[in-house]
Design a protein around this motif. Structure first.
Motif, short mmCIF file in Angstrom:
data_model
loop_
_atom_site.label_atom_id
_atom_site.label_comp_id
_atom_site.label_asym_id
_atom_site.label_seq_id
_atom_site.Cartn_x
_atom_site.Cartn_y
_atom_site.Cartn_z
N VAL A 17 0.84 -1.20 0.00
CA VAL A 17 0.00 0.00 0.00
C VAL A 17 0.88 1.25 0.00
O VAL A 17 0.64 2.20 -0.77
N THR A 18 1.89 1.26 0.83
CA THR A 18 2.79 2.42 0.92
C THR A 18 3.51 2.66 -0.40
O THR A 18 3.60 3.80 -0.88
N ALA A 19 4.04 1.58 -0.99
CA ALA A 19 4.79 1.72 -2.24
C ALA A 19 3.90 2.23 -3.39
O ALA A 19 4.29 3.12 -4.15
N LEU A 20 2.69 1.67 -3.49
CA LEU A 20 1.80 2.09 -4.58
C LEU A 20 1.23 3.49 -4.33
O LEU A 20 0.99 4.24 -5.29
N THR A 21 1.04 3.86 -3.07
CA THR A 21 0.60 5.22 -2.76
C THR A 21 1.64 6.23 -3.21
O THR A 21 1.30 7.30 -3.73
N THR A 22 2.92 5.91 -3.01
CA THR A 22 3.99 6.79 -3.46
C THR A 22 3.94 6.97 -4.97
O THR A 22 4.09 8.09 -5.48
N GLN A 23 3.71 5.88 -5.72
CA GLN A 23 3.58 5.97 -7.18
C GLN A 23 2.36 6.81 -7.57
O GLN A 23 2.43 7.63 -8.49
N LEU A 24 1.26 6.60 -6.88
CA LEU A 24 0.03 7.33 -7.19
C LEU A 24 0.23 8.83 -6.93
O LEU A 24 -0.20 9.67 -7.73
N ASP A 25 0.88 9.17 -5.82
CA ASP A 25 1.14 10.58 -5.50
C ASP A 25 2.08 11.22 -6.52
O ASP A 25 1.94 12.42 -6.82
N ALA A 26 3.01 10.45 -7.05
CA ALA A 26 3.91 10.99 -8.06
C ALA A 26 3.17 11.29 -9.36
O ALA A 26 3.55 12.19 -10.12
N TRP A 27 2.10 10.53 -9.61
CA TRP A 27 1.27 10.78 -10.81
C TRP A 27 0.42 12.02 -10.62
O TRP A 27 0.46 12.96 -11.40
N TRP A 28 -0.39 12.05 -9.57
CA TRP A 28 -1.18 13.24 -9.23
C TRP A 28 -1.54 13.20 -7.77
O TRP A 28 -2.21 12.27 -7.31
N LYS A 29 -1.09 14.21 -7.04
CA LYS A 29 -1.44 14.34 -5.62
C LYS A 29 -2.21 15.64 -5.44
O LYS A 29 -1.63 16.73 -5.54
N PRO A 30 -3.53 15.56 -5.24
CA PRO A 30 -4.32 16.79 -5.11
C PRO A 30 -4.00 17.56 -3.83
O PRO A 30 -3.45 17.02 -2.88
#
Length: 427
Positions: free
Chosen positions: A414-427
């Motif tokens: 979860v932590t690793a994929l959240t980091t990837q998701l935030d790098a794509w778009w973090k509102p």
């Protein structure tokens, strides 16, 4: 050596001819259609012979996705090649002013003002038909269209005059196919390449199939609403067959790219006939997944691919095929670049509220962001709009209907994929 030289000349001449005569493009977009509800995707009852044939003739991605499971923003992403947070058309409708009843919005000046803002956002983002005009394309809008008059999307021809989600355009498929056939004839007469947007409100409700098709399915399910939906899918398939036959009958198969995608998924509630949970408007594959097909005879080898594909890939793919360069804001891949598609293991998406919160600030309407890495899917809820939701993690290979949330036991993932998701778009 002489034979090799002659072959090189022939290939060079062929390339020049291709550049001078860009391919016609027909885009078929189904509406509220579950990803598995096709014969070629394994449905045991629904018959889709025309789409099955198209799938066999196409580069077919069985793991395609739209970024958003809501009609208006999904269609806007298809035509711009951008995510909703980029083009800013995040929702179906404008905000509802405080104190106003939901039903009163459509008849208020707030509604028209909001739709005008949404249409301007689309124009500013840039659209596929507008860009194709650089190569001399004529383009036709039919079916679903939310952004006011068809010309706002860069279409040279169209059916929708400005109604909420299509007005006269919604006759296509259900009542007639003539506007498409007339347009193709006009484009041929003008010796112009053409782009057709065929986005009928099918199998979208109202589920009013011909009686002959309802009779075909009524004894195959104990639920009349499900039988009607299945019959609608069958009816939609028939219209696709009519359109593809028209291309063949007019000698247009060889130099026409046919693209297929759906705007979002649908699962019928067997009692009410409305959409069930985990489908339309949801963060789940029942609302987000779709087959994506691209047929271009003698140019694209037919293949069933399990690689990930996204609807934001379609605009850059088609621009490249027409001899144009995608814009910098298009982050999707050219789906005809096999090496790039195979190398990509991760895709992203985002889902928003039905009515926007602030038309100019996408993050205010956010409900969920999601990422698929291989077969692992992470869903992160937005705390403002989904305060009670939990983070969700699924193994789509073993759990395609997303029943077992693995997030509590796989915190590191979860932590690793959240980091990837935030790098794509973090509102």
């Amino acid at each position: 050596m002489k034979r090799l030289f002659l072959l090189a000349l022939l290939l060079s001449a062929s390339a020049l001819r291709a550049a001078d005569t860009p391919p016609n493009i027909v885009m078929i977009i189904s509406d509220d259609h579950l990803w598995s509800d096709y014969g070629f995707m394994g449905h045991p009852q629904i018959q889709t012979p025309n789409l099955d044939k198209l799938a066999k003739e196409s580069l077919t991605f069985t793991r395609g996705y739209v970024p958003c499971s809501l009609c208006c923003p999904s269609l806007a992403s298809i035509i711009t090649g951008q995510y909703p947070h980029q083009h800013k058309v995040t929702s179906n409708d404008p905000p509802i002013p405080e104190g106003m009843a939901k039903k009163a919005l459509a008849k208020s000046p707030h509604f028209d003002e909001g739709r005008e803002i949404m249409s301007r956002h689309l124009e500013e983002a840039g659209t596929l038909p507008k860009m194709l005009q650089q190569k001399g394309y004529l383009s036709l809008q039919t079916g679903k269209w939310w952004q006011k008059h068809y010309s706002r999307g860069g279409f040279t021809h169209g059916m929708t005059k400005g109604g909420r989600h299509g007005d006269d355009g919604l006759d296509i498929g259900r009542k007639t196919m003539a506007p498409i056939y007339d347009f193709i004839k006009e484009a041929q007469g003008a010796k112009k390449p053409f782009f057709v947007w065929y986005a009928p409100m099918m199998p979208h409700d109202p589920h009013t199939p011909p009686q002959r098709l309802f009779d075909k399915y009524k004894d195959k399910t104990p639920s009349e609403p499900i039988a009607k939906y299945w019959a609608m899918v069958d009816w939609f398939d028939e219209t696709c067959g009519d359109l593809l036959k028209h291309l063949d009958d007019n000698g247009l198969r060889e130099n026409t790219i046919v693209v297929y995608v759906t705007d979002n998924g649908w699962i019928t509630n067997p009692k009410t006939g409305r959409y069930a949970e985990k489908s339309k408007q949801s963060q789940y594959d029942g609302g987000l997944r779709t087959p994506i097909m691209i047929r271009w005879p003698n140019q694209i080898a037919p293949k069933m691919s399990a690689d990930l594909a996204s609807s934001i890939d379609l605009a850059p793919t088609l621009l490249k095929a027409a001899g144009l360069e995608p814009t910098k804001s298009m982050t999707g891949l050219n789906l005809l670049d096999e090496a790039a598609v195979t190398a990509r293991k991760t895709i992203y998406g985002e889902c928003f509220t039905h009515n926007a919160v602030d038309l100019n600030v996408p993050a205010t309407s956010l409900r969920w962001r999601w990422i698929i890495d291989g077969h692992t899917k992470l869903i992160i809820p937005d705390r403002k709009n989904q305060p009670s939701d939990v983070t969700e993690l699924y193994d789509l290979q073993s759990d395609p209907t997303e029943e077992k949330n693995l997030a509590p036991e796989q915190a590191d993932k979860v932590t690793a994929l959240t980091t990837q998701l935030d790098a794509w778009w973090k509102p």
